[in-house]
Design a protein around this motif. Structure first.
Motif, PDB file in Angstrom:
ATOM      1  N   ARG A 178       1.370   6.035  10.865  1.00 45.17           N
ATOM      2  CA  ARG A 178       1.871   6.764  12.045  1.00 45.17           C
ATOM      3  C   ARG A 178       2.859   5.941  12.852  1.00 45.17           C
ATOM      4  O   ARG A 178       3.807   6.465  13.427  1.00 45.17           O
ATOM      5  CB  ARG A 178       0.721   7.246  12.914  1.00 45.17           C
ATOM      6  N   ARG A 179       2.671   4.618  12.896  1.00 50.54           N
ATOM      7  CA  ARG A 179       3.596   3.759  13.645  1.00 50.54           C
ATOM      8  C   ARG A 179       4.945   3.680  12.941  1.00 50.54           C
ATOM      9  O   ARG A 179       6.000   3.713  13.582  1.00 50.54           O
ATOM     10  CB  ARG A 179       2.987   2.366  13.828  1.00 50.54           C
ATOM     11  N   ALA A 180       4.928   3.594  11.622  1.00 51.42           N
ATOM     12  CA  ALA A 180       6.177   3.585  10.852  1.00 51.42           C
ATOM     13  C   ALA A 180       6.905   4.908  11.032  1.00 51.42           C
ATOM     14  O   ALA A 180       8.123   4.934  11.259  1.00 51.42           O
ATOM     15  CB  ALA A 180       5.889   3.334   9.375  1.00 51.42           C
ATOM     16  N   ALA A 181       6.166   6.008  10.953  1.00 47.83           N
ATOM     17  CA  ALA A 181       6.771   7.332  11.123  1.00 47.83           C
ATOM     18  C   ALA A 181       7.374   7.478  12.515  1.00 47.83           C
ATOM     19  O   ALA A 181       8.481   8.008  12.683  1.00 47.83           O
ATOM     20  CB  ALA A 181       5.731   8.415  10.872  1.00 47.83           C
ATOM     21  N   SER A 182       6.684   7.001  13.523  1.00 46.03           N
ATOM     22  CA  SER A 182       7.171   7.091  14.903  1.00 46.03           C
ATOM     23  C   SER A 182       8.474   6.318  15.078  1.00 46.03           C
ATOM     24  O   SER A 182       9.434   6.820  15.671  1.00 46.03           O
ATOM     25  CB  SER A 182       6.096   6.560  15.857  1.00 46.03           C
ATOM     26  N   VAL A 183       8.519   5.104  14.554  1.00 42.79           N
ATOM     27  CA  VAL A 183       9.737   4.285  14.676  1.00 42.79           C
ATOM     28  C   VAL A 183      10.892   4.949  13.925  1.00 42.79           C
ATOM     29  O   VAL A 183      12.018   5.013  14.429  1.00 42.79           O
ATOM     30  CB  VAL A 183       9.474   2.845  14.181  1.00 42.79           C
ATOM     31  N   LEU A 184      10.634   5.457  12.737  1.00 37.86           N
ATOM     32  CA  LEU A 184      11.680   6.150  11.988  1.00 37.86           C
ATOM     33  C   LEU A 184      12.221   7.343  12.773  1.00 37.86           C
ATOM     34  O   LEU A 184      13.442   7.502  12.919  1.00 37.86           O
ATOM     35  CB  LEU A 184      11.154   6.615  10.633  1.00 37.86           C
ATOM     36  N   ARG A 185      11.336   8.174  13.289  1.00 35.36           N
ATOM     37  CA  ARG A 185      11.774   9.364  14.043  1.00 35.36           C
ATOM     38  C   ARG A 185      12.576   8.973  15.275  1.00 35.36           C
ATOM     39  O   ARG A 185      13.588   9.611  15.581  1.00 35.36           O
ATOM     40  CB  ARG A 185      10.567  10.206  14.428  1.00 35.36           C
ATOM     41  N   GLY A 244       0.773  -1.230   0.000  1.00 32.20           N
ATOM     42  CA  GLY A 244       0.000   0.000   0.000  1.00 32.20           C
ATOM     43  C   GLY A 244       0.801   1.275   0.000  1.00 32.20           C
ATOM     44  O   GLY A 244       0.244   2.361  -0.084  1.00 32.20           O
ATOM     45  N   ASN A 245       2.125   1.175   0.145  1.00 28.63           N
ATOM     46  CA  ASN A 245       3.017   2.339   0.130  1.00 28.63           C
ATOM     47  C   ASN A 245       2.818   3.243   1.339  1.00 28.63           C
ATOM     48  O   ASN A 245       2.912   4.457   1.255  1.00 28.63           O
ATOM     49  CB  ASN A 245       2.855   3.115  -1.179  1.00 28.63           C
ATOM     50  N   ILE A 246       2.548   2.617   2.512  1.00 25.06           N
ATOM     51  CA  ILE A 246       2.440   3.418   3.734  1.00 25.06           C
ATOM     52  C   ILE A 246       3.347   2.921   4.861  1.00 25.06           C
ATOM     53  O   ILE A 246       3.531   3.630   5.847  1.00 25.06           O
ATOM     54  CB  ILE A 246       0.988   3.518   4.249  1.00 25.06           C
ATOM     55  N   CYS A 247       3.917   1.720   4.737  1.00 23.17           N
ATOM     56  CA  CYS A 247       4.765   1.183   5.810  1.00 23.17           C
ATOM     57  C   CYS A 247       6.162   0.845   5.291  1.00 23.17           C
ATOM     58  O   CYS A 247       7.093   1.632   5.431  1.00 23.17           O
ATOM     59  CB  CYS A 247       4.143  -0.062   6.446  1.00 23.17           C
ATOM     60  N   ARG A 248       6.307  -0.329   4.701  1.00 27.38           N
ATOM     61  CA  ARG A 248       7.632  -0.842   4.339  1.00 27.38           C
ATOM     62  C   ARG A 248       8.344   0.005   3.289  1.00 27.38           C
ATOM     63  O   ARG A 248       9.517   0.381   3.485  1.00 27.38           O
ATOM     64  CB  ARG A 248       7.518  -2.284   3.837  1.00 27.38           C
ATOM     65  N   SER A 249       7.707   0.280   2.172  1.00 23.70           N
ATOM     66  CA  SER A 249       8.421   1.001   1.113  1.00 23.70           C
ATOM     67  C   SER A 249       8.779   2.428   1.504  1.00 23.70           C
ATOM     68  O   SER A 249       9.895   2.867   1.210  1.00 23.70           O
ATOM     69  CB  SER A 249       7.665   0.945  -0.218  1.00 23.70           C
ATOM     70  N   PRO A 250       7.911   3.186   2.213  1.00 18.33           N
ATOM     71  CA  PRO A 250       8.372   4.507   2.628  1.00 18.33           C
ATOM     72  C   PRO A 250       9.472   4.442   3.692  1.00 18.33           C
ATOM     73  O   PRO A 250      10.354   5.310   3.732  1.00 18.33           O
ATOM     74  CB  PRO A 250       7.125   5.213   3.154  1.00 18.33           C
ATOM     75  N   ARG A 304       4.126  -2.504  17.566  1.00 16.04           N
ATOM     76  CA  ARG A 304       5.316  -1.673  17.417  1.00 16.04           C
ATOM     77  C   ARG A 304       6.565  -2.508  17.117  1.00 16.04           C
ATOM     78  O   ARG A 304       7.415  -2.108  16.327  1.00 16.04           O
ATOM     79  CB  ARG A 304       5.514  -0.833  18.666  1.00 16.04           C
ATOM     80  N   SER A 305       6.679  -3.666  17.753  1.00 15.78           N
ATOM     81  CA  SER A 305       7.872  -4.491  17.542  1.00 15.78           C
ATOM     82  C   SER A 305       7.989  -4.930  16.081  1.00 15.78           C
ATOM     83  O   SER A 305       9.101  -5.115  15.573  1.00 15.78           O
ATOM     84  CB  SER A 305       7.873  -5.703  18.477  1.00 15.78           C
ATOM     85  N   ASP A 306       6.874  -5.084  15.407  1.00 17.95           N
ATOM     86  CA  ASP A 306       6.908  -5.455  13.989  1.00 17.95           C
ATOM     87  C   ASP A 306       7.484  -4.317  13.136  1.00 17.95           C
ATOM     88  O   ASP A 306       8.216  -4.569  12.178  1.00 17.95           O
ATOM     89  CB  ASP A 306       5.511  -5.840  13.502  1.00 17.95           C
ATOM     90  N   PHE A 307       7.185  -3.091  13.500  1.00 18.17           N
ATOM     91  CA  PHE A 307       7.759  -1.941  12.787  1.00 18.17           C
ATOM     92  C   PHE A 307       9.253  -1.823  13.082  1.00 18.17           C
ATOM     93  O   PHE A 307      10.041  -1.465  12.200  1.00 18.17           O
ATOM     94  CB  PHE A 307       7.011  -0.652  13.145  1.00 18.17           C
ATOM     95  N   LEU A 348      13.080 -14.116   1.553  1.00 18.95           N
ATOM     96  CA  LEU A 348      13.605 -12.768   1.777  1.00 18.95           C
ATOM     97  C   LEU A 348      12.515 -11.739   2.082  1.00 18.95           C
ATOM     98  O   LEU A 348      12.807 -10.552   2.217  1.00 18.95           O
ATOM     99  CB  LEU A 348      14.386 -12.311   0.536  1.00 18.95           C
ATOM    100  N   ASP A 349      11.285 -12.179   2.190  1.00 14.68           N
ATOM    101  CA  ASP A 349      10.180 -11.248   2.424  1.00 14.68           C
ATOM    102  C   ASP A 349      10.365 -10.453   3.707  1.00 14.68           C
ATOM    103  O   ASP A 349      10.764 -10.996   4.740  1.00 14.68           O
ATOM    104  CB  ASP A 349       8.847 -11.993   2.534  1.00 14.68           C
ATOM    105  N   ILE A 350      10.036  -9.175   3.628  1.00 17.03           N
ATOM    106  CA  ILE A 350       9.888  -8.337   4.812  1.00 17.03           C
ATOM    107  C   ILE A 350       8.404  -8.359   5.132  1.00 17.03           C
ATOM    108  O   ILE A 350       7.585  -7.866   4.354  1.00 17.03           O
ATOM    109  CB  ILE A 350      10.388  -6.900   4.568  1.00 17.03           C
ATOM    110  N   ASP A 351       8.046  -8.978   6.249  1.00 15.90           N
ATOM    111  CA  ASP A 351       6.635  -9.116   6.616  1.00 15.90           C
ATOM    112  C   ASP A 351       5.980  -7.748   6.784  1.00 15.90           C
ATOM    113  O   ASP A 351       6.615  -6.783   7.206  1.00 15.90           O
ATOM    114  CB  ASP A 351       6.482  -9.898   7.922  1.00 15.90           C
ATOM    115  N   ASP A 352       4.704  -7.685   6.475  1.00 20.75           N
ATOM    116  CA  ASP A 352       3.941  -6.444   6.587  1.00 20.75           C
ATOM    117  C   ASP A 352       3.701  -6.135   8.058  1.00 20.75           C
ATOM    118  O   ASP A 352       2.982  -6.865   8.748  1.00 20.75           O
ATOM    119  CB  ASP A 352       2.606  -6.592   5.851  1.00 20.75           C
ATOM    120  N   PRO A 353       4.271  -5.046   8.568  1.00 22.78           N
ATOM    121  CA  PRO A 353       4.101  -4.723   9.986  1.00 22.78           C
ATOM    122  C   PRO A 353       2.729  -4.146  10.317  1.00 22.78           C
ATOM    123  O   PRO A 353       2.355  -4.063  11.484  1.00 22.78           O
ATOM    124  CB  PRO A 353       5.201  -3.689  10.247  1.00 22.78           C
ATOM    125  N   TRP A 354       1.970  -3.763   9.308  1.00 17.06           N
ATOM    126  CA  TRP A 354       0.684  -3.103   9.510  1.00 17.06           C
ATOM    127  C   TRP A 354      -0.237  -3.925  10.401  1.00 17.06           C
ATOM    128  O   TRP A 354      -1.010  -3.385  11.175  1.00 17.06           O
ATOM    129  CB  TRP A 354       0.016  -2.837   8.153  1.00 17.06           C
TER     130      TRP A 354
END
Length: 173
Positions: free
Chosen positions: A54-61, A11-17, A145-148, A135-141
């Motif tokens: 928002r969870r992906a953004a939080s972990v990145l920050r 969906g272009n909101i978690c892993r790829s961004p 939080r630990s998945d992100f 090699l898949d990166i599982d979808d954290p959605w």
């Protein structure tokens, strides 16, 4: 003309961004920010227009990354054709990108992102796994939080090798 890298998930909101943000920083740190453009997309339009989760953004920050303004979108055949490297988050994404590629050359520029991780299972060479899905990166959605955090670790683990690969490609131009 800059070298163009696109990261691709569902969906272009978690892993790829997340991968886009990490790679941009790594290319900048390597002195390649002016030579390499990184963007991201999804294979689905279900999240079209939405920001980074928002969870992906939080972990990145929390790990020191700046999270730019982002609007999810579905990858187009024109984008597939115009990218020098397409980094799929899963084998399914890679297969989809290859089927949507306008020609064999574009399909050949598709790689599973974690294929660059030196600690990931091997999928090429003697004794290698035949299935890229290892090699898949599982979808954290769907997780917590630990998945992100795990997603970010996997993205970071392959990032330096992606930079090295692109540096080699640039040297061949």
């Amino acid at each position: 003309m800059p070298y163009r890298v696109m990261t691709v998930c569902t969906g272009n909101i978690c892993r790829s961004p997340m991968a886009e943000v990490v790679l941009r920083e790594r290319f900048a740190a390597a002195g390649l920010a002016d030579e390499v453009v990184v963007d991201s997309s999804g294979i689905s339009d279900e999240e079209d227009g939405n920001p980074v989760d928002r969870r992906a953004a939080s972990v990145l920050r929390e790990h020191g990354y700046e999270v730019p303004r982002h609007r999810a979108h579905r990858v187009t055949p024109e984008e597939i054709a115009s990218r020098d490297l397409l980094l799929a988050m899963t084998a399914r994404h890679a297969r989809w990108l290859r089927t949507q590629a306008p020609d064999a050359a574009a399909a050949g520029r598709v790689r599973v992102y974690r294929s660059f991780d030196p600690a990931a299972p091997a999928t090429a060479g003697p004794g290698a796994l035949a299935d890229e899905s290892a090699l898949d990166i599982d979808d954290p959605w769907y997780g917590d939080r630990s998945d992100f955090e795990t997603t970010l670790e996997q993205v970071e683990a392959a990032a330096d090798a992606v930079v090295a690969h692109v540096r080699e490609q640039l040297a061949r131009r």
